[in-house]
Structures are given as structure tokens and as C-alpha cells.
Write a protein that holds these residues in place. Structure first.
Motif, mmCIF file in Angstrom:
data_model
loop_
_atom_site.group_PDB
_atom_site.id
_atom_site.type_symbol
_atom_site.label_atom_id
_atom_site.label_comp_id
_atom_site.label_asym_id
_atom_site.label_seq_id
_atom_site.Cartn_x
_atom_site.Cartn_y
_atom_site.Cartn_z
ATOM 1 N N ALA A 108 -51.657 32.089 48.533
ATOM 2 C CA ALA A 108 -52.440 31.320 49.506
ATOM 3 C C ALA A 108 -53.198 30.176 48.835
ATOM 4 O O ALA A 108 -53.412 29.127 49.437
ATOM 5 C CB ALA A 108 -53.413 32.245 50.251
ATOM 6 N N ASP A 128 -41.127 32.270 49.759
ATOM 7 C CA ASP A 128 -42.107 32.840 50.669
ATOM 8 C C ASP A 128 -43.488 32.267 50.370
ATOM 9 O O ASP A 128 -43.747 31.787 49.270
ATOM 10 C CB ASP A 128 -42.120 34.365 50.542
ATOM 11 C CG ASP A 128 -40.793 34.971 50.959
ATOM 12 O OD1 ASP A 128 -40.265 34.557 52.009
ATOM 13 O OD2 ASP A 128 -40.284 35.847 50.241
ATOM 14 N N VAL A 129 -44.356 32.350 51.362
ATOM 15 C CA VAL A 129 -45.708 31.821 51.234
ATOM 16 C C VAL A 129 -46.681 32.885 51.736
ATOM 17 O O VAL A 129 -46.491 33.447 52.818
ATOM 18 C CB VAL A 129 -45.880 30.524 52.059
ATOM 19 C CG1 VAL A 129 -47.303 29.999 51.968
ATOM 20 C CG2 VAL A 129 -44.881 29.462 51.602
ATOM 21 N N GLU A 131 -49.856 34.599 53.393
ATOM 22 C CA GLU A 131 -50.662 34.298 54.577
ATOM 23 C C GLU A 131 -51.964 33.641 54.136
ATOM 24 O O GLU A 131 -52.558 34.025 53.135
ATOM 25 C CB GLU A 131 -50.947 35.592 55.339
ATOM 26 C CG GLU A 131 -51.494 35.375 56.722
ATOM 27 C CD GLU A 131 -51.603 36.670 57.500
ATOM 28 O OE1 GLU A 131 -52.631 36.840 58.163
ATOM 29 O OE2 GLU A 131 -50.665 37.488 57.427
ATOM 30 N N ASN A 133 -52.233 30.377 53.347
ATOM 31 C CA ASN A 133 -51.989 29.133 52.627
ATOM 32 C C ASN A 133 -52.203 27.973 53.597
ATOM 33 O O ASN A 133 -51.645 27.962 54.691
ATOM 34 C CB ASN A 133 -50.570 29.106 52.055
ATOM 35 C CG ASN A 133 -50.340 27.935 51.133
ATOM 36 O OD1 ASN A 133 -50.454 26.793 51.530
ATOM 37 N ND2 ASN A 133 -49.991 28.235 49.894
ATOM 38 N N THR A 134 -53.014 26.988 53.199
ATOM 39 C CA THR A 134 -53.348 25.876 54.080
ATOM 40 C C THR A 134 -52.413 24.678 53.937
ATOM 41 O O THR A 134 -52.529 23.714 54.695
ATOM 42 C CB THR A 134 -54.798 25.404 53.822
ATOM 43 O OG1 THR A 134 -54.905 24.981 52.459
ATOM 44 C CG2 THR A 134 -55.797 26.501 54.124
ATOM 45 N N TYR A 136 -48.707 25.105 52.967
ATOM 46 C CA TYR A 136 -47.285 25.420 53.113
ATOM 47 C C TYR A 136 -47.071 26.633 53.996
ATOM 48 O O TYR A 136 -47.962 27.474 54.147
ATOM 49 C CB TYR A 136 -46.650 25.687 51.741
ATOM 50 C CG TYR A 136 -46.791 24.518 50.811
ATOM 51 C CD1 TYR A 136 -45.975 23.401 50.936
ATOM 52 C CD2 TYR A 136 -47.773 24.519 49.813
ATOM 53 C CE1 TYR A 136 -46.124 22.305 50.099
ATOM 54 C CE2 TYR A 136 -47.927 23.427 48.967
ATOM 55 C CZ TYR A 136 -47.101 22.328 49.114
ATOM 56 O OH TYR A 136 -47.257 21.243 48.290
ATOM 57 N N LEU A 137 -45.860 26.733 54.542
ATOM 58 C CA LEU A 137 -45.449 27.920 55.278
ATOM 59 C C LEU A 137 -43.968 28.148 55.012
ATOM 60 O O LEU A 137 -43.253 27.248 54.570
ATOM 61 C CB LEU A 137 -45.722 27.793 56.777
ATOM 62 C CG LEU A 137 -44.994 26.717 57.588
ATOM 63 C CD1 LEU A 137 -43.641 27.214 58.071
ATOM 64 C CD2 LEU A 137 -45.844 26.354 58.797
ATOM 65 N N SER A 138 -43.544 29.371 55.254
ATOM 66 C CA SER A 138 -42.145 29.738 55.071
ATOM 67 C C SER A 138 -41.607 30.248 56.391
ATOM 68 O O SER A 138 -42.242 31.054 57.067
ATOM 69 C CB SER A 138 -42.033 30.833 54.004
ATOM 70 O OG SER A 138 -40.693 31.238 53.860
ATOM 71 N N GLN A 139 -40.439 29.743 56.768
ATOM 72 C CA GLN A 139 -39.733 30.233 57.951
ATOM 73 C C GLN A 139 -38.371 30.716 57.484
ATOM 74 O O GLN A 139 -37.560 29.912 57.007
ATOM 75 C CB GLN A 139 -39.585 29.121 58.992
ATOM 76 C CG GLN A 139 -40.888 28.658 59.592
ATOM 77 C CD GLN A 139 -40.704 27.498 60.569
ATOM 78 O OE1 GLN A 139 -39.615 26.984 60.763
ATOM 79 N NE2 GLN A 139 -41.795 27.081 61.176
ATOM 80 N N LYS A 146 -47.338 22.884 55.984
ATOM 81 C CA LYS A 146 -48.031 23.780 56.919
ATOM 82 C C LYS A 146 -47.805 23.396 58.379
ATOM 83 O O LYS A 146 -47.701 24.258 59.244
ATOM 84 C CB LYS A 146 -49.533 23.816 56.598
ATOM 85 C CG LYS A 146 -50.322 24.803 57.426
ATOM 86 C CD LYS A 146 -49.929 26.232 57.114
ATOM 87 C CE LYS A 146 -50.834 27.217 57.807
ATOM 88 N NZ LYS A 146 -50.566 28.571 57.390
ATOM 89 N N GLY A 148 -45.191 22.359 59.625
ATOM 90 C CA GLY A 148 -43.817 22.659 59.991
ATOM 91 C C GLY A 148 -42.940 21.436 60.185
ATOM 92 O O GLY A 148 -41.776 21.549 60.553
#
Length: 186
Positions: A108, A128-129, A131, A133-134, A136-139, A146, A148
């Protein structure tokens, strides 16, 4: 580069109290397989493990905040890396050409990724990222900013041969994973 190009060096354990490592400290230590770093370090310098082609895994110490440019560049045996909470920045090319690295999870705290951090990671199936993290994100193992809207990295060994989702704003473009198909499907 205190230990640079020591091809027979296999194990290193550095003492507590050490606060800084020089650029390329273990560069081209091609037989290095085990490293213990002190908790007094806050940065892995540029090219720290560059071309340490025998290093199979690495747990970044919990006190590390910055992973420098090319820190693990061409660590071709690196299959597993643990990035602890507290790592805020990963430099350009940090894990480039880590050919057997299968997965990575950004903590994070990691809000800055350099250029081409995971390029050439031919076995990478997921990014993976954590929860919270301001940045980035992983889908489905694919790394995005972040919001998307920007695809940061599609894992090179992800099984799918086409990718058409996940972006809020594609500008009318569809993204295909050309590595597997080798063709432009437009």
C-alpha cells in the motif's frame, strides 16, 4: 561497488548499524544466492544486485523505503521477491529481465513506480496491489493507475491472448496482448 564482480561470492550477511550501500554493491556477483541485510538500511541503491544471475529469492528488509534504478536488473533466477509495507518507490528497470519472476505484490505504501520496472519478466503472471494503495490498483493481475484509466503493466506470461477491458477511457482503442498472438487484430 564493494563486492562488484566477485563471481565466487555465494552468501553475504551485513552487520547491523550499516546505513548505506554503494551503487552496484553486488553487481555481477553471479553465484550470490543468499543475502542478509541489516535493518538499519533505508534504501537499496542503484544496480545493487544487477546481474546477480543466481539469486533465487529476496525479502526486502522492512526498513527499506526506496528500491533504486536497476536494483535487481537481470537477476535471471529471481523467482520470488517480497516487497514489505514501507517501500514507497521502485526505480526505473528495477526488476527488468528477471525472467523467472512469477508474481509481485506492491505494498500500500508504494506510490511511485519508475519506467519499465517489470519489462522482460517472461514468467510474470500477475501484478497485485495491497488494499489501501493510493496510486495503483490491480484488476485480474493487471496493473493500473488508481483511477483505472491508465494501464501500467500487463504481465508478460498472463495466459489470456486478448485484453479488451479494465480501462474507463480507452479512447476507442482496444488493447490486445500481441506477445502471444503476434498480430494486430484491428
Amino acid at each position: 561497488s564493494a563486492f562488484s564482480s566477485c563471481p565466487m561470492l555465494c552468501q553475504v550477511s551485513l552487520p547491523e548499524g550499516l546505513t548505506e550501500l554503494g551503487k552496484g554493491v553486488f553487481e555481477s556477483c553471479t553465484m550470490l544466492s543468499q543475502v542478509t541485510l541489516p535493518s538499519t538500511l533505508t534504501e537499496l541503491p542503484e544496480a545493487a544486485f544487477y546481474n546477480c544471475s543466481y539469486l533465487p529469492s529476496f525479502s526486502v528488509p522492512a526498513t527499506i523505503k526506496v528500491i533504486g534504478n536497476e536494483a535487481f536488473y537481470s537477476c535471471t533466477a529471481l523467482k520470488e521477491v517480497t516487497l514489505p509495507e514501507g517501500v514507497a518507490s521502485i526505480g526505473d528497470y528495477a526488476f527488468q529481465n528477471c525472467q523467472v519472476l512469477e508474481q509481485a505484490k506492491l505494498p500500500a505504501s508504494c506510490t511511485t513506480l519508475g519506467k519499465y520496472v517489470f519489462d522482460g519478466c517472461q514468467a510474470l503472471t500477475a501484478l497485485d496491489v495491497a488494499e489501501g494503495n493510493t496510486a495503483y490498483l490491480s484488476q485480474d493481475g493487471v496493473l493500473f493507475t488508481k483511477d483505472g484509466e491508465t494501464l501500467v503493466r500487463y504481465p508478460q506470461a498472463k495466459a489470456e491472448t486478448a485484453y479488451t477491458g479494465g480501462l474507463q477511457n480507452t479512447g476507442g482503442l482496444e488493447l490486445y496482448w500481441l506477445y502471444h498472438t503476434g498480430t494486430d487484430q484491428h
